[in-house]
Design an enzyme around this catalytic site. Structure first.
Site, short mmCIF file in Angstrom:
data_model
loop_
_atom_site.label_atom_id
_atom_site.label_comp_id
_atom_site.label_asym_id
_atom_site.label_seq_id
_atom_site.Cartn_x
_atom_site.Cartn_y
_atom_site.Cartn_z
CD GLU A 24 -2.87 -0.89 -0.10
OE1 GLU A 24 -2.91 0.17 -0.71
OE2 GLU A 24 -3.42 -1.93 -0.48
C1 LIG Z 1 2.94 -9.51 0.45
C2 LIG Z 1 2.61 -8.45 -0.54
C3 LIG Z 1 1.29 -8.17 -0.84
C4 LIG Z 1 0.98 -7.19 -1.80
N1 LIG Z 1 -0.33 -6.99 -2.16
C5 LIG Z 1 -0.60 -6.23 -3.26
C6 LIG Z 1 -1.92 -6.17 -3.81
O1 LIG Z 1 -2.86 -6.76 -3.28
N2 LIG Z 1 -2.10 -5.46 -4.95
C7 LIG Z 1 -1.09 -4.81 -5.57
O2 LIG Z 1 -1.32 -4.20 -6.61
N3 LIG Z 1 0.17 -4.82 -5.08
C8 LIG Z 1 0.43 -5.52 -3.94
N4 LIG Z 1 1.71 -5.57 -3.43
C9 LIG Z 1 2.75 -4.78 -4.07
C10 LIG Z 1 3.21 -3.63 -3.19
O3 LIG Z 1 2.21 -2.65 -3.07
C11 LIG Z 1 4.52 -3.09 -3.81
O4 LIG Z 1 5.50 -4.08 -3.56
C12 LIG Z 1 4.93 -1.77 -3.25
O5 LIG Z 1 4.01 -0.77 -3.61
C13 LIG Z 1 6.31 -1.33 -3.73
O6 LIG Z 1 6.50 -1.57 -5.08
P1 LIG Z 1 7.80 -2.40 -5.56
O7 LIG Z 1 7.86 -3.62 -4.71
O8 LIG Z 1 7.76 -2.57 -7.01
O9 LIG Z 1 9.02 -1.47 -5.15
P2 LIG Z 1 9.66 -0.29 -6.03
O10 LIG Z 1 8.58 0.60 -6.53
O11 LIG Z 1 10.60 -0.87 -7.00
O12 LIG Z 1 10.47 0.49 -4.91
C14 LIG Z 1 11.71 -0.01 -4.38
C15 LIG Z 1 12.23 0.99 -3.34
O13 LIG Z 1 12.43 2.26 -3.97
C16 LIG Z 1 11.70 3.27 -3.30
N5 LIG Z 1 11.17 4.22 -4.26
C17 LIG Z 1 10.58 3.97 -5.46
N6 LIG Z 1 10.20 5.11 -6.04
C18 LIG Z 1 10.55 6.11 -5.23
C19 LIG Z 1 10.42 7.52 -5.25
N7 LIG Z 1 9.83 8.16 -6.27
N8 LIG Z 1 10.90 8.25 -4.22
C20 LIG Z 1 11.47 7.65 -3.17
N9 LIG Z 1 11.62 6.30 -3.07
C21 LIG Z 1 11.16 5.55 -4.09
C22 LIG Z 1 10.59 2.55 -2.56
O14 LIG Z 1 10.15 3.26 -1.41
C23 LIG Z 1 11.24 1.23 -2.19
O15 LIG Z 1 11.95 1.35 -0.99
C24 LIG Z 1 2.02 -6.49 -2.44
C25 LIG Z 1 3.36 -6.76 -2.11
C26 LIG Z 1 3.66 -7.73 -1.19
C27 LIG Z 1 5.10 -8.04 -0.91
#
Ligand SMILES: Cc1cc2nc3c(=O)[nH]c(=O)nc-3n(C[C@H](O)[C@H](O)[C@H](O)COP(=O)(O)OP(=O)(O)OC[C@H]3O[C@@H](n4cnc5c(N)ncnc54)[C@H](O)[C@@H]3O)c2cc1C
Length: 596
Positions: free
Chosen positions: A442
């Site tokens: 989220e």
């Molecule tokens: C168990 C689990 C359940 C989930 N459930 C759902 C679900 O039901 N539906 C769904 O759609 N998704 C779901 N997710 C996905 C989750 O919402 C994402 O993993 C999360 O939003 C982060 O995206 P990412 O993992 O691609 O990380 P990335 O976007 O690649 O980010 C990696 C790191 O970079 C940082 N970062 C990225 N962009 C910026 C910026 N502009 N400024 C500063 N820092 C930045 C982030 O804070 C993070 O620390 C789930 C994930 C997990 C692990």
């Protein structure tokens, strides 16, 4: 195994004494939300969570979910289905939903303790109904009437569950990158094709149908986040008259193996020309999705609170029972072979940190929940707008602070157990593992911080902050003559002034250097969270003093507030210093030199 007993006394104190929800309910014309009804709801929710969900927490952690690659089905842990049937039979999923769609029509704020209790009892189980709320909220605000009648009513009754399908392998935080396609079929439906990952409750055996809300791009979509639309894509096709049809062209391709919340099904979902219906306007899906995400963000904040509470309850009991060493000032329990570890200042530091963050966080988050009711049912446009501004401002604070504090509290609680916390037997390591995800999904903590600093504070000219500071100021004025509260009111007033000045100074610097926002955001978020909690602690002491609570409860509130002001509010000093240092210490090192 860790145990849990819903902290009804403090929940009631937060609702009735600190927030005085009874006055708000009268003002908002919630005729059916009298004290007796609310008490009955809380008692029954506590019974369900303590006796049905909590005992399944360990079972779920050990069993996880089972994926069948032949048919793509997912089996949940033993007992989960039966618990879900009891949940939907009890109407819990529709507690705050409008009666027109089968809900109970009770105030949204009552859903906050319900979520807290569910998450404390069994976070992984709680994820199944959690996203139904978000999906319901998106349908309520953006769906067409027939979509509400067909899909919303089933989500409210709990007959079906909902999901949020945003994330793709190459696209997490930055949804503008998403590739899933939606082709119009010419009959009002669309064919959805693409792969979504990490989808919570994407597939399971709790309900006969699952309503996926999927972000996808129409053929004429502009690039980036302005070209995203939102679609309803059910597991089994559903006609406009509500008749359920054939299996839709979508399938769970795998479930993830995770650090925690093992019993929550985290699915790869493959959509292969699945039939879907557009919700709201083309290319405006992100706005609709934000409605869903805001509900879910506050919900995830409650996960942090619930886990902290459960961890604290167990650590407290253990710290009273575990006999090791003597107090430094001499034996406190000379009749025993050693003193219980709770006499040690360091153990008290950990327990009091948990207690202060939990009880303060409870008032903070319930207050945010109340803003949903005011924003919806407020008597005037101005009242509704003010509540909406405040809610927008508080949402990233509740989501990020309560989840990061959840990680902190579950670690403190584990630490109170010493090595016994690290082994599985006591269940403390499960709580610490489960808590970790709450700071990630989220929207990560970093993204919440940017939302607070960039959008909610800078872009909206601090509208929500102004409302909150107004509350602080009124409270300080009201209590100006109350000598018993002066020890809290004076530092609170000072911090509120500093908060305002700090916000202005970041804004000023950001005009010449946009990197200021990103550099300040994380520390600004926590600075804000700690000052907000100072307000709630001062108000809690004031409310306890005039309440009919026993003296021991009043004393405990005052001493915990003293601990908070002495030991935790001081964290703002470090956050302010970090903010004042600006972007240079973060950006000076060349990217290529990180491993030099
Ligand atoms: C168990 C689990 C359940 C989930 N459930 C759902 C679900 O039901 N539906 C769904 O759609 N998704 C779901 N997710 C996905 C989750 O919402 C994402 O993993 C999360 O939003 C982060 O995206 P990412 O993992 O691609 O990380 P990335 O976007 O690649 O980010 C990696 C790191 O970079 C940082 N970062 C990225 N962009 C910026 C910026 N502009 N400024 C500063 N820092 C930045 C982030 O804070 C993070 O620390 C789930 C994930 C997990 C692990």
């Amino acid at each position: 195994m860790s145990s849990y007993s819903a902290p009804l006394r403090d929940i009631r104190f937060a609702l009735f004494d600190v927030l005085d929800v009874e006055s708000s309910f009268r003002h908002l014309r919630f005729e059916d939300a009298g004290r007796e009804t609310v008490d009955a709801v809380l008692d029954e929710a506590a019974r369900f969570c303590d006796t049905v969900l909590a005992p399944l927490n360990r079972v779920g952690d050990e069993f996880g979910v089972r994926y069948d690659k032949d048919d793509g089905s997912v089996t949940t842990a033993p007992g989960f289905r039966d618990a879900y049937v009891q949940f939907s039979d009890g109407g819990w999923g529709g507690l705050a939903a409008p009666t027109a769609y089968g809900g109970m029509g009770l105030p949204h704020v009552l859903g906050m303790p319900l979520e807290e209790m569910i998450d404390a009892a069994n976070l992984a189980w709680g994820n199944f109904p959690l996203l139904s709320h978000g999906a319901a909220s998106a349908l309520l605000h953006h769906g067409e009437e027939w979509q509400r009648e067909v899909f919303l009513t089933k989500l409210v009754s709990g007959e079906w569950t909902g999901t949020m399908c945003l994330t793709e392998p190459h696209c997490g935080t930055d949804l503008g990158l998403l590739k899933t396609r939606a082709e119009p079929n010419g009959d009002g439906t669309h064919s959805i094709t693409g792969t979504k990952i990490f989808i919570t409750a994407g597939e399971h055996d709790l309900t006969p149908n699952i309503v996926h809300l999927v972000l996808a791009r129409l053929p004429d979509a502009p690039a980036g986040s302005k070209g995203i639309s939102l679609f309803i894509v059910p597991k089994f096709q559903v006609a406009r008259d509500g008749t359920q049809g054939a299996r839709n062209a979508l399938r769970c391709g795998a479930v993830e193996h995770k650090m925690g919340i093992h019993a929550s099904a985290t699915c790869v979902m493959n959509f292969d020309g699945a039939q879907g219906y557009l919700i709201g306007q083309p290319h405006k899906g992100l706005a609709a999705m934000f409605t869903m995400m805001n509900t879910a963000r506050i919900g995830v904040g409650m996960q942090g609170l619930g886990l902290s509470e459960r961890a604290y309850q167990n650590a407290l009991r253990y710290s009273r029972e575990r006999l090791q060493s003597r107090a430094l000032s001499g034996a406190k329990f000379p009749g025993k072979p050693a003193d219980p570890i709770i006499v040690q200042p360091d153990v008290r530091r950990m327990l009091l940190t948990c207690k202060a963050l939990i009880e303060g966080g409870r008032a903070l988050s319930y207050h945010a929940g109340l803003q949903v009711d005011i924003a919806t049912h407020g008597a005037s446009e101005a009242e509704r707008k003010q509540a909406d501004d405040l809610l927008g401002f508080l949402t990233p604070i509740v989501k990020a602070c309560l989840t990061e504090w959840g990680v902190e509290c579950t670690y403190h609680a584990l630490q109170c157990y010493g090595g016994h916390g690290y082994i599985a037997e006591h269940g403390m390591e499960q709580l610490a593992r489960d808590a970790r995800i709450t700071t990630l999904y989220e929207g990560t903590t970093g993204i919440q911080a940017l939302d607070l600093m960039g959008r909610k504070t800078m872009q909206l000219q601090g509208a929500g902050l102004k409302v909150f500071l107004g509350l602080v100021q009124s409270f300080c004025e009201e209590q100006a003559g109350n000598a018993a509260l002066a020890e809290f009111v004076a530092p609170l007033r000072e911090k509120a002034g500093e908060w305002q000045a700090l916000t202005l100074s970041i804004g000023k610097r950001a005009m010449s250097d946009p990197e200021e926002i990103g550099a300040a955001a994380y520390d600004y978020l926590f600075y804000s969270g700690y000052v907000a909690l100072a307000y709630w602690w001062a108000r809690s002491v004031a409310a306890a003093d005039v309440s009919s609570q026993p003296q021991a409860f009043k004393d405990a509130k005052r001493e915990t507030a003293r601990f908070y002001f002495a030991r935790l509010l001081s964290r703002t000093l470090a956050h302010k210093a970090a903010i004042d240092s600006g972007p240079a210490p973060l950006l000076a090192l060349d990217e290529a030199a990180f491993d030099a």
